[in-house]
Design an enzyme around this catalytic site. Structure first.
Site, mmCIF file in Angstrom:
data_model
loop_
_atom_site.group_PDB
_atom_site.id
_atom_site.type_symbol
_atom_site.label_atom_id
_atom_site.label_comp_id
_atom_site.label_asym_id
_atom_site.label_seq_id
_atom_site.Cartn_x
_atom_site.Cartn_y
_atom_site.Cartn_z
ATOM 1 N N ARG A 159 0.828 -1.164 0.030
ATOM 2 C CA ARG A 159 -0.272 -0.199 0.142
ATOM 3 C C ARG A 159 0.914 1.077 0.076
ATOM 4 O O ARG A 159 0.562 2.016 -0.728
ATOM 5 C CB ARG A 159 -0.880 0.011 1.213
ATOM 6 C CG ARG A 159 -1.756 1.459 1.298
ATOM 7 C CD ARG A 159 -2.921 1.378 2.237
ATOM 8 N NE ARG A 159 -2.697 0.387 3.533
ATOM 9 C CZ ARG A 159 -1.923 0.493 4.516
ATOM 10 N NH1 ARG A 159 -1.458 1.765 4.689
ATOM 11 N NH2 ARG A 159 -1.894 -0.284 5.418
ATOM 12 N N TYR A 214 -16.077 17.217 -14.760
ATOM 13 C CA TYR A 214 -16.552 15.886 -14.877
ATOM 14 C C TYR A 214 -17.731 15.607 -13.934
ATOM 15 O O TYR A 214 -17.807 15.857 -12.585
ATOM 16 C CB TYR A 214 -15.390 14.668 -14.492
ATOM 17 C CG TYR A 214 -15.863 13.467 -14.446
ATOM 18 C CD1 TYR A 214 -16.182 12.622 -15.619
ATOM 19 C CD2 TYR A 214 -15.745 12.676 -13.298
ATOM 20 C CE1 TYR A 214 -16.402 11.553 -15.442
ATOM 21 C CE2 TYR A 214 -16.153 11.369 -13.275
ATOM 22 C CZ TYR A 214 -16.547 10.720 -14.611
ATOM 23 O OH TYR A 214 -16.983 9.403 -14.524
ATOM 24 N N ASP A 217 -7.432 19.048 -13.900
ATOM 25 C CA ASP A 217 -7.915 17.702 -14.192
ATOM 26 C C ASP A 217 -7.517 17.907 -15.754
ATOM 27 O O ASP A 217 -8.098 18.359 -16.657
ATOM 28 C CB ASP A 217 -9.161 17.469 -14.152
ATOM 29 C CG ASP A 217 -9.665 16.077 -14.585
ATOM 30 O OD1 ASP A 217 -8.962 15.611 -15.541
ATOM 31 O OD2 ASP A 217 -10.704 15.437 -14.093
ATOM 32 N N LYS A 249 -8.612 7.131 -19.463
ATOM 33 C CA LYS A 249 -8.813 7.499 -20.764
ATOM 34 C C LYS A 249 -7.713 7.409 -21.584
ATOM 35 O O LYS A 249 -7.295 6.323 -21.900
ATOM 36 C CB LYS A 249 -9.373 8.808 -20.514
ATOM 37 C CG LYS A 249 -10.496 9.077 -19.437
ATOM 38 C CD LYS A 249 -11.883 8.362 -19.849
ATOM 39 C CE LYS A 249 -12.744 8.197 -18.368
ATOM 40 N NZ LYS A 249 -12.937 9.506 -17.848
HETATM 41 C C1 PLP Z 1 -13.492 9.625 -16.323
HETATM 42 C C2 PLP Z 1 -13.302 10.959 -15.739
HETATM 43 C C3 PLP Z 1 -12.825 11.165 -14.408
HETATM 44 C C4 PLP Z 1 -13.005 9.940 -13.719
HETATM 45 O O1 PLP Z 1 -12.117 8.928 -13.625
HETATM 46 P P1 PLP Z 1 -12.269 7.477 -13.346
HETATM 47 O O2 PLP Z 1 -11.219 6.747 -13.841
HETATM 48 O O3 PLP Z 1 -13.458 6.971 -14.192
HETATM 49 O O4 PLP Z 1 -12.755 7.438 -11.989
HETATM 50 C C5 PLP Z 1 -12.390 12.311 -13.853
HETATM 51 N N1 PLP Z 1 -12.315 13.487 -14.943
HETATM 52 C C6 PLP Z 1 -12.345 13.460 -16.065
HETATM 53 C C7 PLP Z 1 -12.506 14.712 -17.030
HETATM 54 C C8 PLP Z 1 -12.754 12.239 -16.658
HETATM 55 O O5 PLP Z 1 -13.207 12.151 -17.936
#
Ligand code: PLP
Length: 380
Positions: free
Chosen positions: A46, A98, A170, A195
């Site tokens: 961890r 998001y 982000d 992504k």
């Molecule tokens: C998908 C997404 C998230 C969340 O991520 P997960 O891996 O699905 O938990 C956060 N920010 C953006 C811009 C996203 O497209």
């Protein structure tokens, strides 16, 4: 080292014990210690695992930060960052972030005593006006999802520094291949690595990179305390995905540019949202802070056309949530990714019932264009 070379060789790119040219999957929870009370580099997974460490070092180098951290999802990464704050703290958040970030804020973090003001981060006066004595951070996305709104990162980080606020970006949509917010003054950058960084729709993961030793120690402490870490298998898969980020992004961008030109010429399309649209009013900021336009494009069909027949008529482009993978994915935010937002707020924010979001994959673009063309014919 150039960025595209870093993707392959930065961080920890091979196994120091065997010389294996990939870091192996260290599938271990604990590590034998040779001395009582010594503090070896690895003691419990961890806290640290060599496979996870490799991808953490890699993303740190790619974003140009001081320390990198890998989590079980983008949402876990966001939660870990918000865990820096305490009851009574106030945070300014972009209005087009998001959907899951809003869910975390509204149903979890507010209950725990954090407060938030939602603003349009493109409007500096609006951000300024939202600052209170207990404000600790500005949290934003650029480009946003699904409207591709662009915020001037430098302008926000300058304001943040003057007011002693952390700026958190982000960077999921752009990736460090296109945009590096820490170099523009941000303190923390985070990703849903599910992504573009993973890139193959086969992985859920999150990454955080910070600037500054102290901030790195705090995020590292929270990562270990909260424990939402990325496992060794997925860390390995993520590093494998990141190695091809440059070639994938080049292919995504080329295809998206072609699709933009096709949509622009097409009489069935009412509106297009794309960072590479030279007529868009944010284009100057795009050119200033991004090295490209990415692979995301949103558009609206002309009134009277059937969205359902269009979407269901597609044969190659796949109807699915998520984005950033080798295969093209399409979705309707109003009924899918943004369905949880009350209709009045959603429409006010510009996400109409006709809006379609396309994550352009790396297929041969002629196949994507003919798929769009035949599905548009079915929509009439
Ligand atoms: C998908 C997404 C998230 C969340 O991520 P997960 O891996 O699905 O938990 C956060 N920010 C953006 C811009 C996203 O497209």
């Amino acid at each position: 080292m150039n960025f595209n070379t870093k993707l392959i060789h930065a961080g920890v790119s091979r196994d120091n014990i065997t010389g294996a040219v990939n870091v192996p999957i260290y599938q271990a929870s604990t590590y034998a210690q040779t001395k009582l009370g010594g503090h070896p580099e690895y003691e419990y997974s961890r806290t640290g695992n060599p496979t996870r460490r490799a991808v953490e070092e890699l993303i740190k180098d790619l974003e140009g930060g001081t320390a990198g951290f890998a989590f079980a999802s983008g949402s876990a990464a966001i939660h870990n960052v918000f865990s820096l704050f305490s009851t009574g703290d106030h945070i300014i958040v972009g209005n087009d972030v998001y959907g899951g970030t809003f869910r975390l804020i509204n149903t979890v973090l507010k209950r725990q005593g954090l407060s938030f003001t939602v603003v349009d981060t493109r409007n500096l006066a609006e951000v300024k006006a939202a600052i209170r004595p207990n404000t600790k951070a500005i949290y934003l996305e650029t480009p946003t999802n699904p409207l591709m709104q662009i915020t001037d990162i430098t302008a926000i980080t300058e304001l943040g520094k003057a007011e002693k606020l952390l700026t958190v970006v982000d960077n999921t949509f752009a990736t460090p291949y296109i945009q590096q917010p820490l170099k523009l003054g941000a303190d923390i950058v985070l990703h849903s690595a599910s992504k573009y960084l993973g890139g193959h729709s086969d992985l859920v993961a999150g990454l955080v990179v910070v600037k500054g030793q102290r901030l790195g120690e705090r995020i590292g402490y929270l990562q270990n305390a909260i424990g939402g870490i990325l496992g060794p298998q997925d860390s390995w898969l993520l590093q494998r995905g990141i190695k091809t980020l440059a070639v994938r992004m080049q292919a995504h961008e080329k295809n998206t540019q072609k699709i933009f030109e096709f949509l622009k010429e097409n009489k069935d399309i009412a509106k297009i949202y794309y960072p590479g649209d030279p007529m868009a009013k944010d284009f100057k900021i795009v050119k200033k802070q991004m090295n490209g336009f990415g692979g995301m494009i949103s558009f609206e069909l002309k009134k009277g056309l059937s969205i359902q027949r269009f979407i269901e008529g597609l044969q190659i482009i796949t109807l699915a949530e998520s984005l950033g993978a080798v295969e093209s994915l399409i979705e309707v935010p109003a009924v899918m990714t943004h369905g949880a937002i009350p209709e009045k707020i959603r429409l006010k924010n510009g996400i109409s019932n006709e809006l379609i979001r396309l994550s352009v994959g790396i297929e041969q673009v002629e196949d994507l264009l003919s798929d769009l063309r035949q599905a548009l014919a079915k929509a009439k």
